[in-house]
Write a protein that holds these residues in place. Structure first.
Motif, mmCIF file in Angstrom:
data_model
loop_
_atom_site.group_PDB
_atom_site.id
_atom_site.type_symbol
_atom_site.label_atom_id
_atom_site.label_comp_id
_atom_site.label_asym_id
_atom_site.label_seq_id
_atom_site.Cartn_x
_atom_site.Cartn_y
_atom_site.Cartn_z
ATOM 1 N N VAL A 39 -16.170 -11.637 12.159
ATOM 2 C CA VAL A 39 -15.838 -11.348 13.559
ATOM 3 C C VAL A 39 -14.795 -10.244 13.687
ATOM 4 N N ALA A 40 -14.004 -9.996 12.618
ATOM 5 C CA ALA A 40 -12.993 -8.939 12.644
ATOM 6 C C ALA A 40 -12.706 -8.459 11.229
ATOM 7 N N VAL A 41 -12.373 -7.168 11.138
ATOM 8 C CA VAL A 41 -11.974 -6.561 9.863
ATOM 9 C C VAL A 41 -10.554 -6.037 10.041
ATOM 10 N N TRP A 42 -9.656 -6.512 9.186
ATOM 11 C CA TRP A 42 -8.253 -6.127 9.203
ATOM 12 C C TRP A 42 -7.957 -5.272 7.976
ATOM 13 N N VAL A 43 -7.115 -4.243 8.123
ATOM 14 C CA VAL A 43 -6.673 -3.437 6.983
ATOM 15 C C VAL A 43 -5.157 -3.283 7.035
ATOM 16 N N MET A 44 -4.575 -3.066 5.865
ATOM 17 C CA MET A 44 -3.150 -2.796 5.790
ATOM 18 C C MET A 44 -2.963 -1.310 5.485
ATOM 19 N N ASP A 45 -2.067 -0.683 6.223
ATOM 20 C CA ASP A 45 -1.727 0.708 5.958
ATOM 21 C C ASP A 45 -0.633 0.753 4.897
ATOM 22 N N HIS A 46 -0.805 1.610 3.900
ATOM 23 C CA HIS A 46 0.170 1.759 2.819
ATOM 24 C C HIS A 46 0.737 3.171 2.817
ATOM 25 N N ASP A 47 1.937 3.302 2.274
ATOM 26 C CA ASP A 47 2.523 4.628 2.134
ATOM 27 C C ASP A 47 1.866 5.357 0.962
ATOM 28 N N GLU A 48 2.112 6.661 0.874
ATOM 29 C CA GLU A 48 1.457 7.477 -0.156
ATOM 30 C C GLU A 48 1.844 7.049 -1.569
ATOM 31 N N THR A 49 3.072 6.589 -1.750
ATOM 32 C CA THR A 49 3.514 6.157 -3.072
ATOM 33 C C THR A 49 2.686 4.970 -3.561
ATOM 34 N N THR A 50 2.475 3.993 -2.694
ATOM 35 C CA THR A 50 1.672 2.820 -3.060
ATOM 36 C C THR A 50 0.232 3.225 -3.341
ATOM 37 N N LEU A 51 -0.331 4.052 -2.458
ATOM 38 C CA LEU A 51 -1.714 4.485 -2.667
ATOM 39 C C LEU A 51 -1.849 5.288 -3.960
ATOM 40 N N SER A 52 -0.887 6.159 -4.237
ATOM 41 C CA SER A 52 -0.945 6.969 -5.457
ATOM 42 C C SER A 52 -0.916 6.103 -6.705
ATOM 43 N N ALA A 53 -0.154 5.015 -6.669
ATOM 44 C CA ALA A 53 -0.083 4.115 -7.819
ATOM 45 C C ALA A 53 -1.426 3.455 -8.095
ATOM 46 N N LEU A 54 -2.209 3.240 -7.062
ATOM 47 C CA LEU A 54 -3.506 2.575 -7.217
ATOM 48 C C LEU A 54 -4.671 3.544 -7.352
ATOM 49 N N VAL A 55 -4.615 4.630 -6.600
ATOM 50 C CA VAL A 55 -5.753 5.534 -6.491
ATOM 51 C C VAL A 55 -5.573 6.790 -7.336
ATOM 52 N N GLY A 56 -4.340 7.192 -7.586
ATOM 53 C CA GLY A 56 -4.051 8.421 -8.308
ATOM 54 C C GLY A 56 -3.377 9.415 -7.380
ATOM 55 N N PRO A 57 -3.004 10.566 -7.925
ATOM 56 C CA PRO A 57 -2.302 11.554 -7.102
ATOM 57 C C PRO A 57 -3.167 12.039 -5.935
ATOM 58 N N ASP A 58 -2.511 12.382 -4.857
ATOM 59 C CA ASP A 58 -3.173 12.898 -3.652
ATOM 60 C C ASP A 58 -4.287 11.974 -3.145
ATOM 61 N N PRO A 59 -3.953 10.727 -2.831
ATOM 62 C CA PRO A 59 -4.987 9.813 -2.326
ATOM 63 C C PRO A 59 -5.490 10.262 -0.953
ATOM 64 N N PRO A 60 -6.720 9.936 -0.622
ATOM 65 C CA PRO A 60 -7.239 10.275 0.716
ATOM 66 C C PRO A 60 -6.363 9.643 1.805
ATOM 67 N N ASP A 111 1.187 -7.645 9.389
ATOM 68 C CA ASP A 111 1.320 -6.366 8.693
ATOM 69 C C ASP A 111 0.000 -5.591 8.620
ATOM 70 N N TYR A 112 -1.048 -6.124 9.198
ATOM 71 C CA TYR A 112 -2.367 -5.503 9.189
ATOM 72 C C TYR A 112 -2.733 -5.047 10.596
ATOM 73 N N ARG A 113 -3.801 -4.262 10.680
ATOM 74 C CA ARG A 113 -4.341 -3.880 11.986
ATOM 75 C C ARG A 113 -5.854 -4.063 11.961
ATOM 76 N N ILE A 114 -6.401 -4.368 13.107
ATOM 77 C CA ILE A 114 -7.856 -4.554 13.232
ATOM 78 C C ILE A 114 -8.516 -3.183 13.353
ATOM 79 N N VAL A 115 -9.546 -2.961 12.530
ATOM 80 C CA VAL A 115 -10.303 -1.714 12.624
ATOM 81 C C VAL A 115 -11.702 -1.955 13.192
ATOM 82 N N ALA A 116 -12.120 -3.218 13.259
ATOM 83 C CA ALA A 116 -13.437 -3.523 13.822
ATOM 84 C C ALA A 116 -13.458 -4.984 14.269
#
Length: 121
Positions: A39-60, A111-116
């Motif tokens: 019924v709903a999809v929630w996502v958490m927004d992360h800062d670039e440092t957190t995303l870089s640690a998981l995804v690599g440098p320059d995450p989308p 700490d999340y937001r609904i995207v759908a």
């Protein structure tokens, strides 16, 4: 999960059928339509440092690494994270809304937001 008033602690397990990398925000929104019971999809927004640690440098800019799918009866939490020897999607299982754990998840969703969809909580 049990139907008791408490749920056991959630332990991550590999999430089958998820992609090899993070989702885009659009792909996260599409999860609403992948299963009839969501019924709903929630996502958490992360800062670039957190995303870089998981995804690599320059995450989308729209990289999504934490998702909660809300159904009529439960919350299902997924994270793209370091697990055993790789970075992959894991699931923390389901927390029934009427359980003590469901109340904890409602607090977590601050700490999340609904995207759908629309939350029933």
């Amino acid at each position: 999960m049990s139907d008791d008033s408490t749920d056991p602690p959630m332990r991550p397990e590999p999430a089958d059928g998820w992609p090899d990398g993070p989702l885009s925000e659009r792909a996260a929104r599409d999860l609403l339509f992948d299963r009839e019971d969501v019924v709903a999809v929630w996502v958490m927004d992360h800062d670039e440092t957190t995303l870089s640690a998981l995804v690599g440098p320059d995450p989308p800019d729209d990289a999504v690494v934490d998702v909660v799918l809300e159904t009529e009866d439960a919350f299902e939490m997924y994270s793209y994270t370091h697990y055993e020897t790789a970075t992959r999607w894991v699931t923390f299982g389901e927390e029934r809304k009427e359980s003590e754990g469901g109340g904890t998840m409602r607090d977590t969703l601050a700490d999340y937001r609904i995207v759908a969809g629309e939350s029933e909580s």
